[in-house]
Scaffold this motif. Structure first.
Motif, mmCIF file in Angstrom:
data_model
loop_
_atom_site.group_PDB
_atom_site.id
_atom_site.type_symbol
_atom_site.label_atom_id
_atom_site.label_comp_id
_atom_site.label_asym_id
_atom_site.label_seq_id
_atom_site.Cartn_x
_atom_site.Cartn_y
_atom_site.Cartn_z
ATOM 1 N N ALA A 143 32.350 45.743 40.282
ATOM 2 C CA ALA A 143 32.961 46.527 39.200
ATOM 3 C C ALA A 143 32.832 48.017 39.472
ATOM 4 O O ALA A 143 33.753 48.797 39.192
ATOM 5 C CB ALA A 143 32.309 46.170 37.862
ATOM 6 N N VAL A 148 43.211 44.536 32.879
ATOM 7 C CA VAL A 148 42.292 43.765 33.713
ATOM 8 C C VAL A 148 42.852 42.347 33.850
ATOM 9 O O VAL A 148 42.982 41.624 32.858
ATOM 10 C CB VAL A 148 40.873 43.728 33.115
ATOM 11 C CG1 VAL A 148 39.930 42.956 34.042
ATOM 12 C CG2 VAL A 148 40.351 45.147 32.878
ATOM 13 N N MET A 162 43.924 46.364 37.222
ATOM 14 C CA MET A 162 42.709 45.988 37.939
ATOM 15 C C MET A 162 42.759 44.493 38.220
ATOM 16 O O MET A 162 42.760 43.679 37.283
ATOM 17 C CB MET A 162 41.472 46.310 37.098
ATOM 18 C CG MET A 162 41.265 47.781 36.798
ATOM 19 S SD MET A 162 40.514 48.576 38.228
ATOM 20 C CE MET A 162 39.743 49.997 37.442
ATOM 21 N N GLY A 190 35.461 41.006 35.833
ATOM 22 C CA GLY A 190 36.429 41.583 34.913
ATOM 23 C C GLY A 190 35.778 42.173 33.682
ATOM 24 O O GLY A 190 36.171 43.248 33.198
ATOM 25 N N MET A 249 39.230 37.794 33.359
ATOM 26 C CA MET A 249 38.104 38.236 32.542
ATOM 27 C C MET A 249 36.875 37.372 32.813
ATOM 28 O O MET A 249 36.237 36.837 31.920
ATOM 29 C CB MET A 249 38.493 38.190 31.060
ATOM 30 C CG MET A 249 37.547 38.896 30.093
ATOM 31 S SD MET A 249 37.050 40.571 30.505
ATOM 32 C CE MET A 249 38.575 41.482 30.394
ATOM 33 N N VAL A 306 41.707 49.436 26.961
ATOM 34 C CA VAL A 306 41.565 48.268 27.827
ATOM 35 C C VAL A 306 42.226 47.039 27.214
ATOM 36 O O VAL A 306 42.030 46.738 26.024
ATOM 37 C CB VAL A 306 40.075 47.956 28.093
ATOM 38 C CG1 VAL A 306 39.932 46.735 29.014
ATOM 39 C CG2 VAL A 306 39.373 49.168 28.701
ATOM 40 N N TYR A 318 43.521 42.823 28.629
ATOM 41 C CA TYR A 318 43.320 41.868 29.722
ATOM 42 C C TYR A 318 44.188 40.642 29.534
ATOM 43 O O TYR A 318 44.702 40.352 28.443
ATOM 44 C CB TYR A 318 41.855 41.444 29.799
ATOM 45 C CG TYR A 318 41.425 40.470 28.711
ATOM 46 C CD1 TYR A 318 41.392 39.092 28.947
ATOM 47 C CD2 TYR A 318 41.060 40.918 27.437
ATOM 48 C CE1 TYR A 318 41.006 38.192 27.956
ATOM 49 C CE2 TYR A 318 40.673 40.036 26.445
ATOM 50 C CZ TYR A 318 40.654 38.678 26.711
ATOM 51 O OH TYR A 318 40.282 37.790 25.718
ATOM 52 N N ILE A 335 34.182 45.480 34.648
ATOM 53 C CA ILE A 335 35.209 46.508 34.831
ATOM 54 C C ILE A 335 35.669 47.019 33.463
ATOM 55 O O ILE A 335 35.789 48.230 33.245
ATOM 56 C CB ILE A 335 36.402 45.951 35.624
ATOM 57 C CG1 ILE A 335 36.001 45.685 37.085
ATOM 58 C CG2 ILE A 335 37.584 46.926 35.575
ATOM 59 C CD1 ILE A 335 37.084 44.975 37.886
ATOM 60 N N ALA A 336 35.936 46.098 32.558
ATOM 61 C CA ALA A 336 36.407 46.484 31.227
ATOM 62 C C ALA A 336 35.385 47.364 30.512
ATOM 63 O O ALA A 336 35.748 48.366 29.876
ATOM 64 C CB ALA A 336 36.709 45.230 30.408
ATOM 65 N N ALA A 358 41.076 41.235 39.187
ATOM 66 C CA ALA A 358 39.739 40.642 39.262
ATOM 67 C C ALA A 358 39.818 39.134 39.080
ATOM 68 O O ALA A 358 38.880 38.505 38.575
ATOM 69 C CB ALA A 358 38.831 41.262 38.196
#
Length: 315
Positions: A104, A152, A202, A159, A155, A173, A175, A162-163, A204
């Motif tokens: 991340a 993202v 992103m 993930g 998750m 954010v 996802y 990162i979030a 992931a």
């Protein structure tokens, strides 16, 4: 007498030192094991360690008639033919979340580097163009992070981290994933809708047949000329040829990549773009991540040889 464990993928020796203190390691050094060891030596191998992205199919499993456990060093296991392993009653384990924080971190580093144009800025100073007051179009002001839309894709443990990091940077954010999770971020039910909404995607998600080249030319067109791609997952998720074309014709604004369709990645059209930041698959390459991954590998091996269920199984 320590149990024998085959090292199937190519690993730096330093990564195997701790594991080698507990087990008798047979290191194939990334070569086909039957080229490094005799059939008699391989006949007694009950467990192996592999990198998750290394192809490991039924044919190789059949070369090891006593094989009962495949332990992946890291979170990934996309190279392992899980159906072939299951049909042979071979258990598969991995190192879930062991490197999630460091991966991340590299995702955020790539995002910041490409959106704030850190590499051109570094070159601007080193080249003397700044001190010479030479104008550069790459030094024009760029949008800041507060309010930037971060999408993202996936998750899981990485993930989520990162979030959380993106939220701390005051970003908006959202996802998408196979299911909705109990997380404080907006859920978008489709990848297409997420890509159209976000300014930075992103990636992931786990690699697999369902995600192969899912980020294609059409998706990049949806991301748009102000959009960026960041991939810390697997290179197979992005159609790399389509990415090069999208960068060349300015369909998207740039990309940050830690993974590639073929690794190691040689200099080519992709590496020539100034609006692309590249790292050599080092997302999980920190001391603490390696210790955590080694702990998971040893825990899985210890349990297997003790006749117990793996504490970190791939299900």
């Amino acid at each position: 007498m320590p149990e024998k464990v085959l090292i199937y993928s190519r690993f730096p020796k330093a990564m195997m030192l701790r594991i080698g203190e507990r087990y008798d390691l047979m290191d194939a050094a990334g070569k086909p094991p039957n080229e490094m060891f005799t059939p008699d030596q391989l006949a007694g191998v009950r467990a192996m360690i592999t990198a998750g992205g290394t192809p490991l199919g039924a044919g190789m499993m059949d070369m090891l008639p006593a094989l009962q456990a495949i332990v992946c060093y890291g979170t990934g296991y996309d190279g392992v033919d899980l159906a072939a392993a299951a049909s042979r009653k071979i258990v598969v384990g991995n190192s879930p979340a062991a490197n999630a924080a460091s991966v991340a971190d590299i995702a955020m580093t790539l995002m910041l580097a490409v959106t704030r144009r850190l590499l051109p800025a570094d070159d601007y100073v080193r080249s003397g163009n700044w001190s010479a007051a030479k104008p550069s179009p790459l030094m024009r002001p760029q949008p800041g992070n507060p309010g930037r839309r971060i999408g993202v894709y996936g998750m899981g443990e990485i993930g989520r981290r990162i979030a959380a990091r993106a939220a701390a940077f005051e970003m908006d954010v959202a996802y998408t994933s196979r299911s909705k999770h109990d997380v404080p971020y907006r859920y978008v039910p489709s990848l297409e809708a997420l890509v159209e909404w976000c300014s930075v995607l992103m990636i992931a998600v786990r690699a697999g047949a369902d995600t192969h080249h899912v980020i294609d030319a059409a998706m990049m067109k949806k991301l748009g000329p102000d959009g960026y791609l960041v991939n810390i997952s697997r290179g197979s998720v992005i159609d790399q040829a389509a990415l090069v074309a999208a960068l060349a014709d300015k369909t998207i604004a740039g990309a940050g990549l830690d993974v590639y369709e073929k690794e190691p990645h040689a200099p080519d059209a992709l590496t020539a773009f100034p609006n692309v930041v590249l790292t050599p698959h080092v997302g999980g390459h920190t001391i603490d991540s390696h210790i955590a991954m080694q702990d998971c590998v040893m825990a899985n091996l210890d349990a297997f040889f003790a006749g117990k269920p793996l504490p970190h199984p791939v299900t």
